[in-house]
Design an enzyme around this catalytic site. Structure first.
Site, PDB file in Angstrom:
ATOM      1  CB  ALA A  53      14.740  49.280  70.445  1.00  0.00           C
ATOM      2  CE  LYS A  54      10.781  48.445  77.408  1.00  0.00           C
ATOM      3  NZ  LYS A  54       9.413  48.201  76.960  1.00  0.00           N
ATOM      4  N   GLY A  55      15.125  50.883  76.173  1.00  0.00           N
ATOM      5  CA  GLY A  55      16.141  51.742  76.772  1.00  0.00           C
ATOM      6  C   GLY A  55      15.791  52.011  78.215  1.00  0.00           C
TER       7      GLY A  55
END
Ligand code: NAD
Length: 427
Positions: free
Chosen positions: A116-118
């Site tokens: 994931a990444k944000g």
């Protein structure tokens, strides 16, 4: 073998240059390993992408709206895992590309996570601490349905740190009604963080550098090292290599670089940087530019600052034997090919900088067990996992003749493909 090109699938909003580059890497390895085309097509896109608008009351009383993202590329092997960055250039494509890289990295390291990444598009250096806190808390509440210790676990990335993680943990905990330390990693030790987490990425980079030096059979008492970037990753890498007898002949930060062919006293430089905030002005070395630094003759070059530093414009200048990628995506795909052809060993980011996510995993495990390990135990376990992954990548490189990046991807993608095959397709 190419992915199934579904006629119904329109161009996705995430398909920026950065994302297409990540996809191209996957396409290359999928073809090489003969990946099932239907599975390949599934892996080319993120599983979930969320874009949120984050209204924040600024110190001057006005309300400003920021844009934030959280992308989960895959959740087959466990909860999604990945950092949150604050930067003006954050966009859906960048976040999706980095989420995909996290999937391969976790799979390569054998961690039970998807990628994931944000991020939030903002200029963190123009925000007061109070504005950063309100921005972080409101962002957390906007993405709260996606995150959780069993669902998706954020960590720090560019311009976020353990304080940011503490705010996310607190906001999440207040919303669910009890304290949940394992919703984030990279938090302070006093609220459930792990010993060794702050140094973990640099420790892993330094470990890979030493393994790469012995892999190419370099028999030198003090191999020479150049480090671009003197933040968390760069300074720890430099310090640990310095402490094991390597000669750090150049370092840099965003402002300028330092060069001393006899070696820089890294502990002294660290003390200088913590006082002055930059490497410029350190008295025991000559000043050089970042461009000059990349072209210095050395055994090991560690890019530990930004992406896309070794590219068409700079690759021909490199005079090192080994590149160990501390940063994410510092080498463009074409430059990577050129380095390989030129006999320069590149230890790819998904291996070299995986020490951070590995100790994040330890932090998550310790939090879930409510049982905490000593720093020595953390570092020993990290070396075990890094050592295993290095061996596997180097073995695959020797066996197949693939570039190390492709070998690492082949292992990461292969494990995930096998898991997906066993789990089948619902319904
Ligand atoms: P940081 O903010 O602590 O340090 C970044 C350093 O790079 C600073 O010294 C800064 O001055 C320098 N820099 C910025 N722009 C530069 C430029 N144009 N030229 C030269 N130097 C420049 O960040 P960090 O945590 O050390 O992360 C560095 C890289 O490592 C990033 O690409 C990040 O995504 C990656 N990474 C970090 C971790 C981690 O645990 N911190 C884990 C995996 C990957």
């Amino acid at each position: 073998m190419t992915a199934v090109q579904s006629v119904e699938r329109p161009t996705m909003e995430c398909e920026t240059q950065h994302f297409l580059m990540a996809q191209r890497q996957l396409d290359e390895i999928a073809q090489e390993m003969g990946l099932d085309p239907e599975l390949h097509e599934r892996l080319r896109y993120p599983k979930r992408s969320l874009i949120v608008t984050i209204p924040v009351r600024m110190d001057n009383g006005t309300v400003r709206s920021f844009t934030g993202y959280r992308v989960q590329h895959d959740v087959t092997l466990g909860p999604a895992k990945g950092g949150i960055r604050f930067h003006p250039e954050v966009n859906l494509g960048e976040v999706a590309a980095l989420a995909m890289l996290m999937t391969w990295k976790c799979s390569l390291m054998g961690l039970p996570y998807g990628g994931a990444k944000g991020g939030i598009r903002c200029e963190p250096w123009n925000l007061s601490l109070g504005e950063q806190e309100r921005l972080t808390r409101r962002y957390t509440s906007e993405i709260i349905n996606l995150i959780g210790p069993d669902k998706d676990i954020p960590a720090p990335d560019m311009y976020t740190n353990e304080q940011t993680m503490a705010w996310i943990m607190d906001t999440y905990s207040i919303n669910v009604g009890h304290t949940v330390p394992s919703v984030v990693t990279g938090k302070p030790v006093s609220i459930g963080g792990s010993f060794g987490r702050t140094e973990a990425t640099g420790r892993g980079v330094a470990y890979c550098a030493r393994r790469a030096v012995s892999h190419i059979g370099l028999k030198k008492e003090s191999p020479t090292v150049v480090v671009q970037g003197f933040g968390n990753v760069g300074s720890i890498t430099a310090r640990l290599l310095h402490d094991t007898g390597y000669k750090i002949i150049a370092v840099s930060d965003v402002h300028s670089g330092l060069h001393n062919p006899k070696g820089i006293d890294i502990p002294r430089l660290q003390a200088y940087v913590s006082e002055m905030g930059k490497v410029k002005g350190f008295p025991h070395a000559d000043e050089i530019t970042n461009a000059e630094l990349l072209g210095l003759e050395c055994d090991v070059l560690v890019p530990a600052a930004l992406g896309d530093q070794i590219n068409d414009r700079t690759v021909n200048k490199l005079k090192c034997k080994i590149v160990v990628e501390g940063a994410n995506g510092p080498t463009s795909p074409d430059a990577d090919m050129k380095l390989h052809e030129g006999g320069i060993l590149v230890v790819p980011d998904i291996l070299a900088n995986a020490g951070g996510v590995t100790v994040s995993y330890f932090e998550w495990v310790q939090g879930l067990m409510h049982l905490f390990w000593s720093e020595e135990e953390v570092n020993n376990r990290l070396e075990q996992i890094m050592g295993r992954a290095c061996d596997q990548v180097f073995e695959m490189t020797v066996k197949t003749g693939l570039r190390p990046r492709m070998s690492a991807l082949r292992i990461g993608v292969g494990r995930l493909a096998e898991a997906k095959r066993l789990l089948g397709l619902y319904p």
